[in-house]
Design an enzyme around this catalytic site. Structure first.
Site, PDB file in Angstrom:
ATOM      1  CB  CYS A  21      -0.933   0.012   1.203  1.00 57.84           C
ATOM      2  SG  CYS A  21      -1.875  -1.518   1.365  1.00 57.84           S
ATOM      3  CG  HIS A  26      -2.857   4.554   4.629  1.00 56.43           C
ATOM      4  ND1 HIS A  26      -2.527   4.459   3.294  1.00 56.43           N
ATOM      5  CD2 HIS A  26      -3.026   3.275   5.062  1.00 56.43           C
ATOM      6  CE1 HIS A  26      -2.495   3.183   2.930  1.00 56.43           C
ATOM      7  NE2 HIS A  26      -2.802   2.447   4.000  1.00 56.43           N
ATOM      8  CD  GLU A  35      -3.391   7.526   8.736  1.00 55.47           C
ATOM      9  OE1 GLU A  35      -3.104   8.420   7.911  1.00 55.47           O
ATOM     10  OE2 GLU A  35      -4.194   6.602   8.480  1.00 55.47           O
ATOM     11  CE  LYS A  44      -5.821   4.052   1.363  1.00 55.04           C
ATOM     12  NZ  LYS A  44      -5.013   5.279   1.579  1.00 55.04           N
ATOM     13  CG  HIS A  81      -6.572   0.377   0.667  1.00 54.28           C
ATOM     14  ND1 HIS A  81      -5.564   0.933  -0.083  1.00 54.28           N
ATOM     15  CD2 HIS A  81      -5.974  -0.137   1.784  1.00 54.28           C
ATOM     16  CE1 HIS A  81      -4.415   0.782   0.549  1.00 54.28           C
ATOM     17  NE2 HIS A  81      -4.639   0.144   1.687  1.00 54.28           N
ATOM     18  CG  PHE A 101      -0.267  -5.929   4.918  1.00 53.70           C
ATOM     19  CD1 PHE A 101      -0.927  -5.252   5.922  1.00 53.70           C
ATOM     20  CD2 PHE A 101      -0.964  -6.907   4.226  1.00 53.70           C
ATOM     21  CE1 PHE A 101      -2.247  -5.523   6.246  1.00 53.70           C
ATOM     22  CE2 PHE A 101      -2.289  -7.196   4.529  1.00 53.70           C
ATOM     23  CZ  PHE A 101      -2.930  -6.503   5.537  1.00 53.70           C
TER      24      PHE A 101
END
Length: 408
Positions: free
Chosen positions: A164, A301, A312, A330, A335, A395
């Site tokens: 991502c 994000h 976050e 998003k 996403h 990730f």
């Protein structure tokens, strides 16, 4: 050190293809999430939601020879990069193929259909579906290589397949490449194609939204009632250029990149760590040589996952020590994985240059576990700021932060 500016941008996204179209649709304050009928074919698939790109058309001049090494993620990347080079006024310039231009681009993976072709070979014990282009379509660097091949670049090639953060990393490493004098121009960004297997990955992690009957109400980043993310797709390309070169040729300049930071958690492959997330933000601010107080907006994000949003927001507050204005795009596009860093950077630059910042959709009640930031809601907000930040996390505990500044 060289200054680095953005002189070209192009996009293919659930909000539309073309920067002007996508930004216009963003201002309509409606998300792009649909009930994706393809998901109904699979047993044990809980979510039925996705945000596809619906108006992308393969350019007619992409002939069979061009397409033989491209899956959807590669031809979206290449077509969007062509539009970005046109926007920058560099498409026919000799600088693209004389060694002064490089490519820094990424996606979470190559085209899944080609990977399935190899799987079919193993199951059937027949070499039936595999051909000379199969590996090129499936390899993680397929976007970077196909862009380079199509435009005949001979400079640096930086594949940024970091899930991502692929798009943001593509921009960040391109910025550093020009800043340190290695290249004059960089084609930078990220892309992702939507595939049922991508959805299944997050579904098995219980990370997808299950509001299948009300797609317009999800995802809902930072909201107390959020129930997970929605997968999308797209591609975003930014043309980065050394400032003096851009100025000399009279190029239009969207913004200057003044800071980039990246870090890794070193703790867990999927659970985020707010301390090391914050480190990426601090590194970007240090690189820019500014104070957190100089930044007027943060593009989050904001995936709408329980732990992701919480970590976050805490990381952001710990760095800014104030309720900085923040929102998540998003909530409109879903996403888009490897594309999100580039798509969100492009739309953030449009917001900065227009002075209007989009709200987070479906954010009605901020989760009490999220830090006390200034979450933009309602009809959006006009903010007078010359500096913004865009953050992405992935990730593997990969964290990125980009800082952009208006160029008067």
């Amino acid at each position: 050190m060289k200054r680095v500016v953005v002189t070209g941008m192009a996009i293919a996204s659930p909000l539309g293809c073309g920067v002007e179209t996508a930004f216009s649709n963003l201002k309509k304050l409606k998300n792009c999430v649909i009930h994706w009928d393809k998901l109904d074919e699979f047993q044990n698939m809980n979510t039925r939601l996705a945000a596809p790109v619906r108006d992308f058309v393969i350019p007619e001049h992409f002939n069979r020879k061009v397409l033989r090494t491209m899956g959807r993620v590669a031809y979206m990347s290449t077509a969007v990069s062509e539009e970005a080079l046109k926007d920058a006024g560099l498409l026919e310039d000799e600088i693209i193929s004389n060694g002064e231009t490089g490519v820094s681009y990424g996606s979470s993976s190559g085209s899944l259909e080609s990977i399935i072709d190899f799987y079919t070979m193993e199951v059937e014990k027949k070499v039936r579906c595999v051909n000379s282009g199969s590996y090129i379509k499936m390899m993680p660097q397929t976007t970077t290589v196909n862009i380079s091949l199509y435009f005949k670049t001979k400079g640096r090639l930086v594949p940024t397949s970091t899930a991502c953060t692929s798009g943001a990393m593509g921009i960040g490493y391109a910025y550093e490449t020009i800043k340190n004098g290695y290249q004059t121009v960089m084609i930078a960004g990220g892309a992702e194609e939507l595939h049922e297997s991508h959805v299944a990955i997050f579904d098995t992690l219980y990370a997808t939204s299950l509001k299948n009957d009300t797609p317009e109400l999800t995802p809902s980043p930072f909201d107390a009632g959020r129930d997970g993310l929605v997968l999308g797709e797209g591609a975003g390309t930014l043309i980065l250029e050394e400032y003096e070169h851009a100025k000399k040729r009279g190029a239009k300049i969207y913004a200057e990149i003044i800071g980039f930071g990246t870090s890794t958690d070193g703790s867990h492959i999927t659970n985020p760590c707010h301390e090391t997330m914050g480190k990426a933000l601090e590194l970007a601010i240090k690189d820019a040589g500014i104070s957190p107080d100089d930044i007027g907006y943060v593009n989050a994000h904001g995936t709408a996952t329980i732990h992701g949003d919480e970590a976050e927001s805490i990381a952001t507050y710990d760095v800014f020590k104030r309720a900085v204005p923040i929102s998540s795009l998003k909530s409109y596009t879903g996403h888009t994985l490897g594309a999100c860093g580039a798509i969100e950077a492009i739309l953030s630059l449009e917001m900065m240059n227009s002075g209007w910042y989009a709200p987070t959709l479906n954010l009605e009640n901020v989760d009490a576990k999220c830090a006390p930031l200034d979450y933009i809601t309602g009809s959006g907000r006009e903010i007078d700021t010359n500096i913004i930040m865009s953050n992405n996390f992935a990730f593997g505990g990969i964290n990125t932060s980009l800082i952009f500044k208006k160029v008067e």
